[in-house]
Structures are given as structure tokens and as C-alpha cells.
Design a protein around this motif. Sequence first.
Motif, PDB file in Angstrom:
ATOM      1  N   PHE A 198       0.851  -1.197   0.000  1.00  0.00           N
ATOM      2  CA  PHE A 198       0.000   0.000   0.000  1.00  0.00           C
ATOM      3  C   PHE A 198       0.882   1.240   0.000  1.00  0.00           C
ATOM      4  CE2 PHE A 198      -2.492  -3.392   1.947  1.00  0.00           C
ATOM      5  CZ  PHE A 198      -3.697  -3.280   1.262  1.00  0.00           C
ATOM      6  N   ASP A 199       0.737   2.068  -1.021  1.00  0.00           N
ATOM      7  CA  ASP A 199       1.599   3.233  -1.213  1.00  0.00           C
ATOM      8  C   ASP A 199       0.879   4.555  -0.937  1.00  0.00           C
ATOM      9  OD1 ASP A 199       3.190   1.222  -2.263  1.00  0.00           O
ATOM     10  OD2 ASP A 199       3.639   2.300  -4.130  1.00  0.00           O
ATOM     11  N   ASP A 200       1.677   5.586  -0.730  1.00  0.00           N
ATOM     12  CA  ASP A 200       1.285   7.009  -0.772  1.00  0.00           C
ATOM     13  C   ASP A 200       0.662   7.522   0.519  1.00  0.00           C
ATOM     14  OD1 ASP A 200       2.173   6.775  -3.346  1.00  0.00           O
ATOM     15  OD2 ASP A 200       0.327   7.445  -4.319  1.00  0.00           O
ATOM     16  N   GLY A 201       0.437   6.666   1.520  1.00  0.00           N
ATOM     17  CA  GLY A 201      -0.072   7.134   2.801  1.00  0.00           C
ATOM     18  C   GLY A 201       1.086   7.472   3.726  1.00  0.00           C
ATOM     19  N   ASN A 229       9.955   2.864   2.533  1.00  0.00           N
ATOM     20  CA  ASN A 229      10.163   4.268   2.168  1.00  0.00           C
ATOM     21  C   ASN A 229       9.625   4.515   0.751  1.00  0.00           C
ATOM     22  OD1 ASN A 229      11.324   6.763   1.554  1.00  0.00           O
ATOM     23  ND2 ASN A 229      13.437   6.112   1.965  1.00  0.00           N
ATOM     24  N   HIS A 230       8.886   5.599   0.569  1.00  0.00           N
ATOM     25  CA  HIS A 230       8.348   5.945  -0.765  1.00  0.00           C
ATOM     26  C   HIS A 230       8.721   7.385  -1.141  1.00  0.00           C
ATOM     27  CE1 HIS A 230       5.913   5.220  -4.258  1.00  0.00           C
ATOM     28  NE2 HIS A 230       4.859   5.895  -3.873  1.00  0.00           N
ATOM     29  N   SER A 231       9.830   7.881  -0.585  1.00  0.00           N
ATOM     30  CA  SER A 231      10.357   9.247  -0.796  1.00  0.00           C
ATOM     31  C   SER A 231       9.654  10.246   0.131  1.00  0.00           C
ATOM     32  CB  SER A 231      10.240   9.720  -2.251  1.00  0.00           C
ATOM     33  OG  SER A 231       8.934  10.222  -2.543  1.00  0.00           O
ATOM     34  N   ASN A 243       8.131  13.318  -0.939  1.00  0.00           N
ATOM     35  CA  ASN A 243       6.905  13.904  -1.505  1.00  0.00           C
ATOM     36  C   ASN A 243       6.634  13.499  -2.956  1.00  0.00           C
ATOM     37  OD1 ASN A 243       8.938  15.338  -2.643  1.00  0.00           O
ATOM     38  ND2 ASN A 243       8.355  17.337  -1.813  1.00  0.00           N
ATOM     39  N   HIS A 244       7.067  12.300  -3.305  1.00  0.00           N
ATOM     40  CA  HIS A 244       6.636  11.669  -4.552  1.00  0.00           C
ATOM     41  C   HIS A 244       7.093  12.332  -5.855  1.00  0.00           C
ATOM     42  CE1 HIS A 244       3.965   8.935  -6.834  1.00  0.00           C
ATOM     43  NE2 HIS A 244       3.863   8.262  -5.703  1.00  0.00           N
ATOM     44  N   PRO A 245       8.351  12.764  -5.939  1.00  0.00           N
ATOM     45  CA  PRO A 245       8.832  13.249  -7.238  1.00  0.00           C
ATOM     46  C   PRO A 245       9.194  12.068  -8.143  1.00  0.00           C
ATOM     47  CG  PRO A 245      10.627  13.265  -5.673  1.00  0.00           C
ATOM     48  CD  PRO A 245       9.398  12.799  -4.916  1.00  0.00           C
ATOM     49  N   MET A 274      -1.126  -1.403  -4.507  1.00  0.00           N
ATOM     50  CA  MET A 274      -2.351  -0.641  -4.236  1.00  0.00           C
ATOM     51  C   MET A 274      -1.973   0.661  -3.527  1.00  0.00           C
ATOM     52  SD  MET A 274      -4.998  -3.635  -3.057  1.00  0.00           S
ATOM     53  CE  MET A 274      -3.779  -4.580  -2.174  1.00  0.00           C
ATOM     54  N   HIS A 275      -2.961   1.482  -3.262  1.00  0.00           N
ATOM     55  CA  HIS A 275      -2.743   2.779  -2.611  1.00  0.00           C
ATOM     56  C   HIS A 275      -3.774   2.943  -1.505  1.00  0.00           C
ATOM     57  CE1 HIS A 275      -0.978   3.011  -6.617  1.00  0.00           C
ATOM     58  NE2 HIS A 275      -0.108   3.845  -6.095  1.00  0.00           N
ATOM     59  N   ASP A 276      -3.295   3.104  -0.267  1.00  0.00           N
ATOM     60  CA  ASP A 276      -4.216   3.137   0.873  1.00  0.00           C
ATOM     61  C   ASP A 276      -4.903   4.480   1.045  1.00  0.00           C
ATOM     62  OD1 ASP A 276      -1.304   3.375   1.503  1.00  0.00           O
ATOM     63  OD2 ASP A 276      -2.029   4.125   3.427  1.00  0.00           O
TER      64      ASP A 276
HETATM   65 ZN    ZN Z   1       3.232   6.392  -5.096  1.00  0.00          ZN
END
Ligand code: ZN
Length: 208
Positions: free
Chosen positions: A17-20, A69-71, A73-75, A163-165
Motif C-alpha cells: 500500500f503506497d502514498d499514505g 520508504n516511498h520518498s 513527496n513523490h517526485p 495498491m494505494h491506501d
Molecule cells: Zn506512489
Amino acid sequence: PGGRVDCSQVACVALTFDDGPNSSTTLQVVNALNSQNIPATFFMLGSMAQSNPSVVATIAANPRFEIGNHSVNHPNLTTLSSAQVSSQITSATATLTRLSGRRITLFRPPYGSHNATVDAACRTSGQAVILWSVDTLDWQNRNAATTTAKAVAGAKAGSIILMHDIHPSTAAAVPGLINQLRAKGFVLVTVSELLGAPVAGRTYTQRG
Ligand code: ZN
């Protein structure tokens, strides 16, 4: 603690699950997973973690959940200088480590976009580059039934499911998706359990 799963012997699949994390749909996902005692891996943005420290703590308190870790702020990291890439990775690592108490060993590049600079920065930070083999396109379809169908149809032994939570439709999909994957005989595990001991700086899309 708990039963260790041998993914060379059983058909393992990792939900990611990404982006949260956020304070609404992420907690819905966590509750759905917890109600069936299901592990998962959350690839968090440093900025989102910073804004939702209690959600990070909730996830970190459950040893069945893994935090990656997903960075910050998503650049798209491939458009940045090497110094900027390093900063995105190390700064998010510092935030996630501080808020979770976990050692961060997995990195998922935003958009799956990485190059030799990104891989080298991950190696330096002790993090493996984790992509995916099943894309639910949940961010695009925003439909629980479609997201579930894509996850279940795509899943094979060793799959990493993306997926993205942060989407209500994804949170709504999780209970049924778990049931359908288990009905097909899959055992759900974290990314580290799936891969064994992923090597820092190396890229993985699935097990094997
Ligand atoms: Zn993402």
C-alpha cells in the motif's frame, strides 16, 4: 513470534500500500487487515508520515506490518540531481525511523521510476528497490470490484501487488480481496518475508 512462512514451499503473495499514511482510509485498511490478522507492507511518504504520526505509530505497533520508504513527496526521481535523490531517500528514512522505531530496508520509487543514481542512493541507505508484478490500477479505476478483480486475476505465487491506501475504493476492496486470495490458496506475507533477505540497491518486482 507467530508462524514463520516459508515462501519457497507455499504460494506467498505480498500486499503493498503506497502514498499514505492518512488518518481515514489508511486506518480502514489497517482495520481490515487486523480483523483477519493479515500482514502487509506500507510504502509511506515522509511528508504524509510527518502529518500523521499517530497512524505511523499504529502501523509500527503491529509486528505483522512492514514499513517501507516511498520518498518525501513523490517526485519522479529520475528527473532530479543525485543530491536531490539522496535527500529524498535519506530524509524520508529519517522521518520514518523516528516515527516508527523501525529500521527501513525497502524503498519503492514513485511511479516505479528509478535509474543508476536512485539504485546507488538506495544501496548507500541500505534499502532494496521494490517494484511490483501486479498493478491493480486502483488510483485510476477508483472501483473496489475492479481493484479486487485485478489483484485476484493477477496474483501468482511470489507476486507483489500494488495498491494505494489513500483511496476509499481501495480500502473498501481489502476485505473481499483478502478472502478471494486466501480462497485461491495464497498465503499473505510482507515484502521482506516474500523475498527473504532483499539486497540493498538491488531491484525486485516479485519473488524469483
Ligand atoms: Zn506512489
